[in-house]
Design an enzyme around this catalytic site. Structure first.
Site, PDB file in Angstrom:
ATOM      1  N   HIS A   1      -3.566 -36.853 -37.675  1.00 55.65           N
ATOM      2  CA  HIS A   1      -4.033 -36.355 -36.370  1.00 55.65           C
ATOM      3  C   HIS A   1      -5.504 -36.651 -36.114  1.00 55.65           C
ATOM      4  CE1 HIS A   1      -0.414 -33.990 -35.250  1.00 55.65           C
ATOM      5  NE2 HIS A   1      -0.184 -34.151 -36.541  1.00 55.65           N
TER       6      HIS A   1
ATOM      7  N   ASP B   1     -13.024 -38.009 -31.923  1.00 58.87           N
ATOM      8  CA  ASP B   1     -11.870 -37.122 -31.847  1.00 58.87           C
ATOM      9  C   ASP B   1     -10.624 -37.980 -31.992  1.00 58.87           C
ATOM     10  OD1 ASP B   1     -10.716 -34.641 -31.512  1.00 58.87           O
ATOM     11  OD2 ASP B   1     -11.794 -34.205 -29.649  1.00 58.87           O
TER      12      ASP B   1
HETATM   13  C1  GDG Z   1      -6.830 -32.190 -34.126  1.00 58.68           C
HETATM   14  C2  GDG Z   1      -7.682 -33.430 -33.875  1.00 58.68           C
HETATM   15  C3  GDG Z   1      -6.090 -34.071 -32.054  1.00 58.68           C
HETATM   16  C4  GDG Z   1      -8.754 -24.332 -27.924  1.00 58.68           C
HETATM   17  N1  GDG Z   1      -9.366 -23.199 -27.636  1.00 58.68           N
HETATM   18  C5  GDG Z   1      -8.429 -22.289 -27.326  1.00 58.68           C
HETATM   19  C6  GDG Z   1      -7.196 -22.892 -27.411  1.00 58.68           C
HETATM   20  N2  GDG Z   1      -7.430 -24.166 -27.787  1.00 58.68           N
HETATM   21  C7  GDG Z   1      -6.396 -25.181 -28.011  1.00 58.68           C
HETATM   22  C8  GDG Z   1      -6.439 -26.242 -26.931  1.00 58.68           C
HETATM   23  C9  GDG Z   1      -5.834 -27.437 -27.642  1.00 58.68           C
HETATM   24  C10 GDG Z   1      -6.219 -27.206 -29.099  1.00 58.68           C
HETATM   25  O1  GDG Z   1      -6.636 -25.869 -29.218  1.00 58.68           O
HETATM   26  C11 GDG Z   1      -7.373 -28.100 -29.522  1.00 58.68           C
HETATM   27  O2  GDG Z   1      -6.874 -29.377 -29.725  1.00 58.68           O
HETATM   28  P1  GDG Z   1      -7.790 -30.663 -29.806  1.00 58.68           P
HETATM   29  O3  GDG Z   1      -6.931 -31.858 -29.726  1.00 58.68           O
HETATM   30  O4  GDG Z   1      -8.741 -30.626 -28.685  1.00 58.68           O
HETATM   31  O5  GDG Z   1      -8.618 -30.570 -31.185  1.00 58.68           O
HETATM   32  P2  GDG Z   1      -8.385 -30.213 -32.779  1.00 58.68           P
HETATM   33  O6  GDG Z   1      -8.078 -28.789 -32.975  1.00 58.68           O
HETATM   34  O7  GDG Z   1      -9.602 -30.686 -33.451  1.00 58.68           O
HETATM   35  O8  GDG Z   1      -7.117 -31.064 -33.268  1.00 58.68           O
HETATM   36  C12 GDG Z   1      -7.553 -33.847 -32.416  1.00 58.68           C
HETATM   37  C13 GDG Z   1      -5.237 -32.884 -32.459  1.00 58.68           C
HETATM   38  O9  GDG Z   1      -5.448 -32.560 -33.834  1.00 58.68           O
HETATM   39  C14 GDG Z   1      -3.759 -33.173 -32.245  1.00 58.68           C
HETATM   40  O10 GDG Z   1      -3.325 -34.270 -32.958  1.00 58.68           O
HETATM   41  O11 GDG Z   1      -6.006 -34.223 -30.656  1.00 58.68           O
HETATM   42  O12 GDG Z   1      -8.288 -35.022 -32.192  1.00 58.68           O
HETATM   43  O13 GDG Z   1      -9.052 -33.183 -34.197  1.00 58.68           O
HETATM   44  O14 GDG Z   1      -4.437 -27.408 -27.542  1.00 58.68           O
HETATM   45  O15 GDG Z   1      -5.723 -25.781 -25.832  1.00 58.68           O
HETATM   46  N3  GDG Z   1      -6.054 -22.260 -27.118  1.00 58.68           N
HETATM   47  C15 GDG Z   1      -6.124 -20.948 -26.754  1.00 58.68           C
HETATM   48  N4  GDG Z   1      -7.296 -20.307 -26.710  1.00 58.68           N
HETATM   49  C16 GDG Z   1      -8.460 -20.920 -26.985  1.00 58.68           C
HETATM   50  O16 GDG Z   1      -9.518 -20.299 -26.939  1.00 58.68           O
HETATM   51  N5  GDG Z   1      -5.006 -20.315 -26.449  1.00 58.68           N
END
Ligand code: GDG
Length: 733
Positions: free
Chosen positions: A165, A372
């Site tokens: 990921h 990312d």
């Molecule tokens: C890894 C990789 C890749 C965030 N704050 C809240 C909340 N979130 C949710 C978002 C989103 C998720 O968390 C964050 O996902 P990201 O993709 O932005 O980042 P990582 O956690 O670093 O994930 C990344 C991912 O894996 C998938 O393969 O995209 O590059 O680093 O879904 O909505 N959700 C809630 N409250 C929050 O305060 N409910």
């Protein structure tokens, strides 16, 4: 019935303890939703750490039983294991290196690596407890890089997919890790390795080529006896969920409050986990620059910034959090008025309803990570814009920028550019917002999470089917026995043997590949049988073959069929060919030798070969392509053929090929058993020219016109040995 096993560091639940009772609640992540369609079905299972240290045996049993009701199976980890495998190795080595922060944050501690190995073994044990041949295992992410190979050792034929990921960095970063070879070998235990972007795929192929003894053909890596497919599968989100949330009452009421609070202001949102890779400080810097240089936007814009707590027990993360606090405080203290605060900063997790209210009401979503893997926030924002308005500013360093090309793409290191882009975004006409958003919504809708799961699983199935079809064509078991029997039941046989790559392995020095004692023994015995005509058919020079086999009773064909020598007689070459073309081609090739250290030209009667096995990896391939393009036109004019082989580029008279050479022998005599072995493109001419009844065997795993496959010269020799040793059994092909 075969089943599917999902494996990830964390199970898709949150666990909490109240008065000795454990309660489980589902986690809201996109991955959990997407994979829900798989692990909740039938006997399928998701294996992972439940997210809490559980010490007492009876508690473990209790939790295991509760989890089992939801098709979940725990791997329990001690606090030490969490500290060293998860915090230590995964987050202090792999995370920084894979996000290009090696020099600032990576800490290569041997004990962390030891724990990483032990915990990966623990996951392997948990898998082996339930996995059976025929099952499909899908392993996720950087915490479990060793698991594919560990499982493979115990279940050689099981179907294993691996998805990472986070980014896979350039080899210049990756090779800094002291245990890089073991990590790559661990991943290569899978049948299919997926990344979010094509760049990650390229980086992985490059690292594997440089660090391990693998061969790569387009996106397939052959490592030992296995072929592994590397592909990009950009992960999507649950688009329907984000498109329907804004229609819910609870979301709408919060949206009203937000609109009311920020009346007259353009609202910019940013949402990230606390992490240095997310570029939070750099984003604040750009926002501050805007406030400094553009007073006209004071009271007209506001940044609503949510940072979700993460790893803040780790000093670097606590430091980052403090730094963000300070920066936000400074900016607000300088620019705030009684009615207006430029930044609304929340260091906490928020419920998904508030998230949706923000996504659907904001004017701009600012997503500017330094690196990312994908970034799901950007896609969730797009899916929430059911009226096709709003502007996404997206870092070119996020995997999502490869798909959401209609976002305003920025380099997060370019403070001025980010600042200017925010201004462009808040002033963007509705019409432009709409065409950009419509295009992005189409992509987010089509490539959603279920699409992602489906194409990954379909590809894994396809890879396995291909491997199985290769296996059925592999000369072993009944096929092998029937070839041996056919050999023994016939008495007018001809055997065509290619030399390099077929009877001996490749050496970096072409003169080193001389025949060993075992090979001489095998050939002498085959030749000694009067029922056999044995033909050594090679691209090598006739002088070369003469030196090695000149005294034997072999039929020798050299230089792909330009030279013949029958049973200890003298060499003759085919007539009517010209080699005048060499006067033009040789000097051209020489310019490549001058520019490519380690490469050289081999001259044969009717061919010139440019060898680059000893040239710097990558450079050799690059120059070979260049040379190929250069030679294309000349080759057409002069009736030449270009052959790109294993670290060689050969130019030869088009009239010469192994197939034609073989037919001249077959024309003279009739045979009841024709057998041919070869490993490269020049042998394909031979396979194609032989009659249908011939047994043709390709050495290696590339696509071939041959009927059967063997893996390497050792297997070829084993089969030849069984011709001269085996007693026939009554079995016919
Ligand atoms: C890894 C990789 C890749 C965030 N704050 C809240 C909340 N979130 C949710 C978002 C989103 C998720 O968390 C964050 O996902 P990201 O993709 O932005 O980042 P990582 O956690 O670093 O994930 C990344 C991912 O894996 C998938 O393969 O995209 O590059 O680093 O879904 O909505 N959700 C809630 N409250 C929050 O305060 N409910």
């Amino acid at each position: 019935m075969s089943k599917t096993i999902i494996v990830s560091n964390r199970l898709p639940i949150k666990i909490s303890k109240n008065n000795d009772e454990y309660s489980l609640s589902p986690s809201e992540g996109g991955l959990a939703t997407g994979l829900g369609s798989i692990y909740k079905r039938g006997d399928n299972v998701w294996i992972g750490w439940p997210g809490m240290e559980i010490i007492e045996e009876q508690d473990k049993n209790k939790v295991t039983a509760q989890l089992a009701e939801q098709n979940l199976q725990p791997v329990f980890l001690s606090q030490d294991e969490i500290n060293e495998y998860y915090e230590g190795f995964s987050n202090d080595v792999l995370w920084p290196v894979f996000h290009y922060y090696a020099s600032t944050y990576a800490n290569y501690k041997e004990s962390n690596w030891d724990f990483y190995k032990t915990v990966n073994e623990k996951f392997k044990d948990a898998i082996l407890k339930i996995a059976e041949p025929g099952d499909t295992i899908w392993i996720h992410d950087y915490q479990l890089l060793l698991v594919p190979a560990l499982v493979r050792t115990h279940l050689p034929d099981v179907s294993i997919g691996f998805f990472q990921h986070i980014p896979f960095p350039s080899n210049e970063m990756f090779r800094l890790i002291p245990w890089r070879d073991e990590l790559l070998a661990g991943m290569l235990g899978a049948d299919l390795i997926g990344f979010h972007t094509f760049d990650d795929v390229r980086h992985f192929l490059n690292a594997a080529t440089r660090l391990l003894p693998v061969t790569v053909s387009s996106n397939i890596i052959t490592y030992g006896e296995r072929s592994v497919v590397i592909e990009s599968f950009p992960m999507g989100i649950d688009d329907k969920k984000y498109a329907s949330l804004p229609l819910e009452k609870s979301v709408q009421s919060q949206a009203e409050i937000i609109k009311d609070t920020f009346k007259g202001c353009k609202l910019i949102i940013s949402i990230d986990r606390l992490d240095y890779s997310k570029g939070i400080l750099q984003r604040l810097q750009a926002f501050e620059l805007l406030l400094q240089q553009h007073e006209e936007y004071h009271s007209k814009i506001a940044l609503y910034m949510i940072v979700v707590p993460s790893r803040d027990s780790v000093p670097q993360y606590a430091q980052l959090r403090d730094e963000i606090d300070k920066r936000v405080g400074n900016i607000n203290s300088i620019y705030r008025t009684i009615e207006w605060s430029p930044i609304h900063y929340y260091y906490r997790s928020v419920p998904v309803e508030l998230l949706s209210a923000l996504y659907s009401t904001a004017d701009v979503c600012l997503v500017t990570p330094m690196r990312d893997g994908m970034n799901l926030v950007s896609k969730e924002f797009v899916a929430s814009r059911i009226h096709d308005d709003g502007v996404l500013i997206l870092s070119e360093m996020a995997g999502a920028s490869k798909e959401l090309i209609d976002a305003l793409i920025v380099n997060p290191n370019n403070t001025k550019e980010v600042c200017d882009t925010i201004i462009k975004a808040v002033n963007m006409p509705l019409e432009e917002q709409q065409w950009r958003m419509q295009a992005m919504r189409q992509i987010v809708t089509k490539f959603n999470i279920s699409h992602w799961v489906k194409i990954f699983m379909d590809k894994l199935k396809e890879v396995k089917q291909f491997q199985r079809s290769m296996q059925t064509r592999h000369v072993s078991g009944a096929t092998e026995q029937s070839i041996i029997n056919r050999y023994h039941n016939t008495n007018k046989r001809i055997i065509f043997l290619d030399y390099d790559g077929t009877l001996v392995g490749f050496r970096s020095d072409i003169d080193q590949a001389s025949p060993d004692q075992e090979l001489h023994y095998l050939i002498d015995n085959l030749v000694a049988d009067p029922a056999n005509d044995v033909v050594l058919i090679s691209g090598r020079k006739h002088e070369n073959l003469d030196e090695w086999f000149g005294d034997s009773k072999l039929y020798l064909i050299a230089e792909h069929g330009s030279w013949f020598k029958q049973n200890n007689t003298t060499w003759h070459k085919i007539s009517g060919l010209s080699d005048n073309w060499k006067n033009d081609i040789y000097p051209l090739m020489e310019t490549y030798v001058d520019r490519t250290p380690g490469s050289f030209i081999e001259e044969k009667s009717y061919s010139l070969v440019w060898h680059y096995r000893k040239a710097q990896k990558g450079l050799g391939e690059l120059r070979a392509n260049e040379l190929m393009n250069n030679l294309k036109y000349l080759a057409n004019d002069k009736g030449l053929q270009l052959l790109a082989g294993d670290k060689v580029l050969e130019v030869k008279n088009i009239e010469i090929n192994k197939g034609r050479a073989a037919l001249t022998i077959l024309d003279k005599k009739s045979y009841d058993f024709i057998l041919a072995f070869g490993d490269d493109y020049t042998d394909e001419d031979l396979f194609k020219a032989l009659p249908e009844s011939a047994v043709t065997i390709k050495v290696g795993s590339n696509l071939s016109a041959a009927k059967f496959y063997l893996r390497n010269p050792t297997e070829v020799r084993k089969l030849l040995k069984s011709f001269i040793q085996n007693i026939p059994v009554n079995y016919s092909m």
